[in-house]
Design an enzyme around this catalytic site. Structure first.
Site, short mmCIF file in Angstrom:
data_model
loop_
_atom_site.label_atom_id
_atom_site.label_comp_id
_atom_site.label_asym_id
_atom_site.label_seq_id
_atom_site.Cartn_x
_atom_site.Cartn_y
_atom_site.Cartn_z
N GLY A 51 0.67 -1.02 -0.03
CA GLY A 51 0.00 0.09 0.00
C GLY A 51 1.00 1.23 0.04
CD GLU A 52 2.45 5.39 -1.20
OE1 GLU A 52 2.06 4.70 -1.99
OE2 GLU A 52 3.56 5.38 -0.96
CB SER A 53 5.14 3.06 4.27
OG SER A 53 5.58 3.89 3.41
CB CYS A 83 5.37 -3.72 -1.26
SG CYS A 83 6.15 -2.65 -2.26
CB ILE A 140 3.96 -2.43 -7.49
CG1 ILE A 140 3.60 -3.60 -8.23
CG2 ILE A 140 3.02 -1.19 -7.74
CD1 ILE A 140 2.10 -4.28 -7.81
NE ARG A 141 3.35 3.21 -6.08
CZ ARG A 141 2.95 3.26 -5.16
NH1 ARG A 141 3.56 4.19 -4.26
NH2 ARG A 141 1.86 2.94 -4.35
CG HIS A 182 3.25 -6.63 -4.13
ND1 HIS A 182 2.37 -6.06 -3.26
CD2 HIS A 182 4.02 -5.62 -4.61
CE1 HIS A 182 2.46 -4.84 -3.09
NE2 HIS A 182 3.66 -4.57 -3.89
CD GLU A 184 0.65 -9.21 -2.32
OE1 GLU A 184 1.86 -9.75 -1.73
OE2 GLU A 184 0.65 -8.18 -2.31
N1 GLN Z 1 6.11 2.98 -2.38
C1 GLN Z 1 5.13 2.53 -1.21
C2 GLN Z 1 5.66 3.34 -0.02
O1 GLN Z 1 6.30 3.80 0.21
C3 GLN Z 1 5.00 0.83 -1.22
C4 GLN Z 1 4.42 0.69 -2.45
C5 GLN Z 1 3.85 -0.99 -2.41
O2 GLN Z 1 3.58 -1.41 -1.31
N2 GLN Z 1 3.46 -1.55 -3.50
O3 GLN Z 1 4.96 3.10 0.74
#
Ligand code: GLN
Length: 211
Positions: A51-53, A83, A140-141, A182, A184
């Site tokens: 997600g987005e930390s 991630c 992913i990012r 990921h 999952e």
């Molecule tokens: N870039 C996101 C972050 O900094 C992490 C990306 C992800 O969980 N796919 O939290």
């Protein structure tokens, strides 16, 4: 642990939850979505999804989860962070927001989005934990691990920046496991399988135990 089928809590404050539930279900484990402190009751392990930390940090704070999760994790609860979840476990976030939460359980430094932005997301076959069956990994990012402590074991390396440079992308320190990718999303149960193995092998201290 005496139960045949471990109960795994999945932090469910952002997306990416059902995929973890399916991966655990495929391995015969039960799962439970974690949104508030009382949801932590009775779990044998925890998954911190992507997600987005920064957003996950804010949502954990506002839902009162930070303190009870810290207590549980201190009691040696097996945990898998994927991630953004890896960032939440890292001892050092190089470019995090000043108010960003980290449980500091995995002795690594991470750089958020260290492989590049969304357009630089990629897939790669990895060698996981010495197996000659490749593991497909989706990044992913993803966070880049820029340092690891000597107690941290590398389960898989990935390539970085289109060169031959290899960087750790799956790591374990005791009962704390994290992947920059990921697991999952690829129907390969090995990463979740390792988490379930930890439920059997790990000695839990009584501090903060939910049972
Ligand atoms: N870039 C996101 C972050 O900094 C992490 C990306 C992800 O969980 N796919 O939290």
């Amino acid at each position: 642990m005496s139960k045949a089928s471990p109960l795994v809590g999945i932090l469910a404050l952002q997306g990416d939850v059902r995929e973890h539930e399916a991966a655990l279900c495929d391995l015969g484990a039960r799962s439970k979505e974690i949104r508030r402190p009382s949801d932590l009751e009775g779990i044998d392990a925890l998954v911190l999804p992507g997600g987005e930390s920064t957003t996950l940090s804010m949502l954990m704070l506002s839902s009162g989860l930070v303190q009870p999760m810290t207590e549980l994790l201190k009691s040696n609860l097996p945990v898998l962070g994927t991630c953004a979840g890896m960032i939440l476990l890292a001892s050092d976030i190089e470019d995090g927001r000043p108010d960003q939460i980290s449980f500091g359980l995995l002795d690594i430094s991470v750089r958020r989005n260290g492989f590049g932005r969304q357009v630089s997301s990629f897939e790669e076959d990895l060698e996981f934990d010495g197996s000659d069956v490749p593991m497909r990994a989706i990044f992913i990012r993803a966070p880049l691990v820029t340092r690891k402590g000597e107690d941290v074991e590398v389960l898989a390396y990935g390539s970085f920046g289109g060169s031959s440079a290899q960087v750790p992308v799956a790591l374990r320190q005791g009962n704390v496991m994290a992947t920059a990718f990921h697991p999952e999303l690829t129907h390969d149960g090995r990463v979740h399988g390792e988490l379930l193995k930890m439920c059997v092998s790990v000695e839990r201290s009584s501090t903060g135990s939910t049972r």
